[in-house]
Design a protein around this motif. Structure first.
Motif, mmCIF file in Angstrom:
data_model
loop_
_atom_site.group_PDB
_atom_site.id
_atom_site.type_symbol
_atom_site.label_atom_id
_atom_site.label_comp_id
_atom_site.label_asym_id
_atom_site.label_seq_id
_atom_site.Cartn_x
_atom_site.Cartn_y
_atom_site.Cartn_z
ATOM 1 N N LEU A 77 0.798 -1.299 0.093
ATOM 2 C CA LEU A 77 0.136 0.007 -0.073
ATOM 3 C C LEU A 77 0.722 1.185 -0.070
ATOM 4 O O LEU A 77 0.514 2.234 -0.557
ATOM 5 C CB LEU A 77 -0.867 0.022 1.358
ATOM 6 N N GLN A 78 2.044 1.085 0.688
ATOM 7 C CA GLN A 78 3.049 2.209 0.505
ATOM 8 C C GLN A 78 3.807 2.610 -0.526
ATOM 9 O O GLN A 78 3.630 3.686 -1.163
ATOM 10 C CB GLN A 78 3.926 2.267 1.755
ATOM 11 N N GLU A 79 3.837 1.439 -1.283
ATOM 12 C CA GLU A 79 4.329 1.652 -2.803
ATOM 13 C C GLU A 79 3.302 2.181 -3.766
ATOM 14 O O GLU A 79 3.694 3.130 -4.656
ATOM 15 C CB GLU A 79 5.018 0.452 -3.069
ATOM 16 N N GLU A 80 2.136 1.654 -3.518
ATOM 17 C CA GLU A 80 1.188 2.175 -4.320
ATOM 18 C C GLU A 80 0.904 3.842 -4.242
ATOM 19 O O GLU A 80 0.665 4.475 -4.986
ATOM 20 C CB GLU A 80 -0.289 1.283 -3.940
ATOM 21 N N ALA A 81 0.795 4.175 -2.826
ATOM 22 C CA ALA A 81 0.922 5.458 -2.534
ATOM 23 C C ALA A 81 1.558 6.419 -3.051
ATOM 24 O O ALA A 81 1.448 7.422 -3.467
ATOM 25 C CB ALA A 81 0.506 5.646 -1.037
ATOM 26 N N ARG A 82 2.871 5.928 -2.834
ATOM 27 C CA ARG A 82 4.140 6.656 -3.518
ATOM 28 C C ARG A 82 3.903 6.723 -5.235
ATOM 29 O O ARG A 82 4.078 7.930 -5.795
ATOM 30 C CB ARG A 82 5.411 5.986 -3.437
ATOM 31 N N THR A 83 3.635 5.811 -5.508
ATOM 32 C CA THR A 83 3.290 5.718 -7.192
ATOM 33 C C THR A 83 2.156 6.784 -7.498
ATOM 34 O O THR A 83 2.502 7.567 -8.578
ATOM 35 C CB THR A 83 2.925 4.250 -7.665
ATOM 36 N N ALA A 84 1.190 6.787 -6.745
ATOM 37 C CA ALA A 84 -0.021 7.627 -7.065
ATOM 38 C C ALA A 84 0.528 9.091 -6.707
ATOM 39 O O ALA A 84 0.067 10.020 -7.456
ATOM 40 C CB ALA A 84 -1.180 7.313 -6.105
ATOM 41 N N ALA A 98 0.308 12.080 -9.646
ATOM 42 C CA ALA A 98 -0.341 13.155 -9.357
ATOM 43 C C ALA A 98 0.526 14.279 -9.675
ATOM 44 O O ALA A 98 0.183 15.272 -10.272
ATOM 45 C CB ALA A 98 -0.783 13.145 -8.002
ATOM 46 N N ALA A 99 1.782 14.095 -9.273
ATOM 47 C CA ALA A 99 2.767 15.253 -9.306
ATOM 48 C C ALA A 99 3.137 15.505 -10.965
ATOM 49 O O ALA A 99 3.199 16.655 -11.363
ATOM 50 C CB ALA A 99 4.069 14.936 -8.788
ATOM 51 N N GLU A 100 3.130 14.564 -11.527
ATOM 52 C CA GLU A 100 3.415 14.527 -13.012
ATOM 53 C C GLU A 100 2.309 15.284 -13.770
ATOM 54 O O GLU A 100 2.526 15.881 -14.728
ATOM 55 C CB GLU A 100 3.686 12.893 -13.621
ATOM 56 N N LEU A 101 1.045 14.733 -13.379
ATOM 57 C CA LEU A 101 -0.206 15.505 -14.159
ATOM 58 C C LEU A 101 -0.217 16.981 -13.625
ATOM 59 O O LEU A 101 -0.588 17.669 -14.586
ATOM 60 C CB LEU A 101 -1.520 14.621 -13.710
ATOM 61 N N ARG A 102 0.200 17.335 -12.481
ATOM 62 C CA ARG A 102 0.072 18.612 -12.057
ATOM 63 C C ARG A 102 0.997 19.552 -13.130
ATOM 64 O O ARG A 102 0.860 20.530 -13.422
ATOM 65 C CB ARG A 102 0.391 18.865 -10.712
ATOM 66 N N ALA A 103 2.222 18.669 -13.318
ATOM 67 C CA ALA A 103 3.223 19.604 -13.821
ATOM 68 C C ALA A 103 2.703 19.675 -15.461
ATOM 69 O O ALA A 103 3.026 20.680 -16.092
ATOM 70 C CB ALA A 103 4.611 18.745 -13.783
ATOM 71 N N ARG A 104 2.181 18.608 -16.063
ATOM 72 C CA ARG A 104 1.491 18.602 -17.333
ATOM 73 C C ARG A 104 0.543 19.641 -17.584
ATOM 74 O O ARG A 104 0.462 20.568 -18.483
ATOM 75 C CB ARG A 104 1.119 17.274 -17.661
#
Length: 108
Positions: free
Chosen positions: A80-87, A91-97
């Motif tokens: 779950l922690q790995e999935e949270a980091r991935t999410a 989200a940061a990538e989408l915000r940058a785009r």
């Protein structure tokens, strides 16, 4: 003091009156599924107990490094922690785009 045929008949009649003859197969099917899931979970818990006992009773060979036994909840927490980091990264990538798209629209 057991149930006689009259009592069993009354119980069946009461069930038919409560659920109706059309919903009775669905109710029994879902009860069967629930019991199957319950039995599977109980078997899984027993298997986990056996694995934990086996891990506790095995002794390491001299000089061997033994990692601590992880429980299924530890594995789940790590996943779950790995999935949270991935999410969060996504989200940061989408915000940058989105910021780039706004900047490009603003410069036009």
């Amino acid at each position: 003091m057991g149930l006689g045929p009259l009592e069993i008949g009354l119980i069946i009649l009461a069930i038919l009156l409560l659920f109706g003859y059309k919903k009775l197969p669905d109710a029994s099917r879902s009860l069967g599924r629930s019991l199957r899931i319950f039995k599977g979970e109980m078997k899984g818990m027993k298997d986990d107990d056996v694995r934990a006992k086996d891990a506790a009773t095995t002794t390491p060979v001299r000089g061997e490094i033994v990692a601590p036994a992880s429980s299924p909840s530890d594995d789940l927490n790590i996943r779950l922690q790995e999935e949270a980091r991935t999410a969060e990264l996504r989200a940061a990538e989408l915000r940058a785009r989105a910021d780039q798209a706004r900047a490009a629209d603003g410069s036009r």
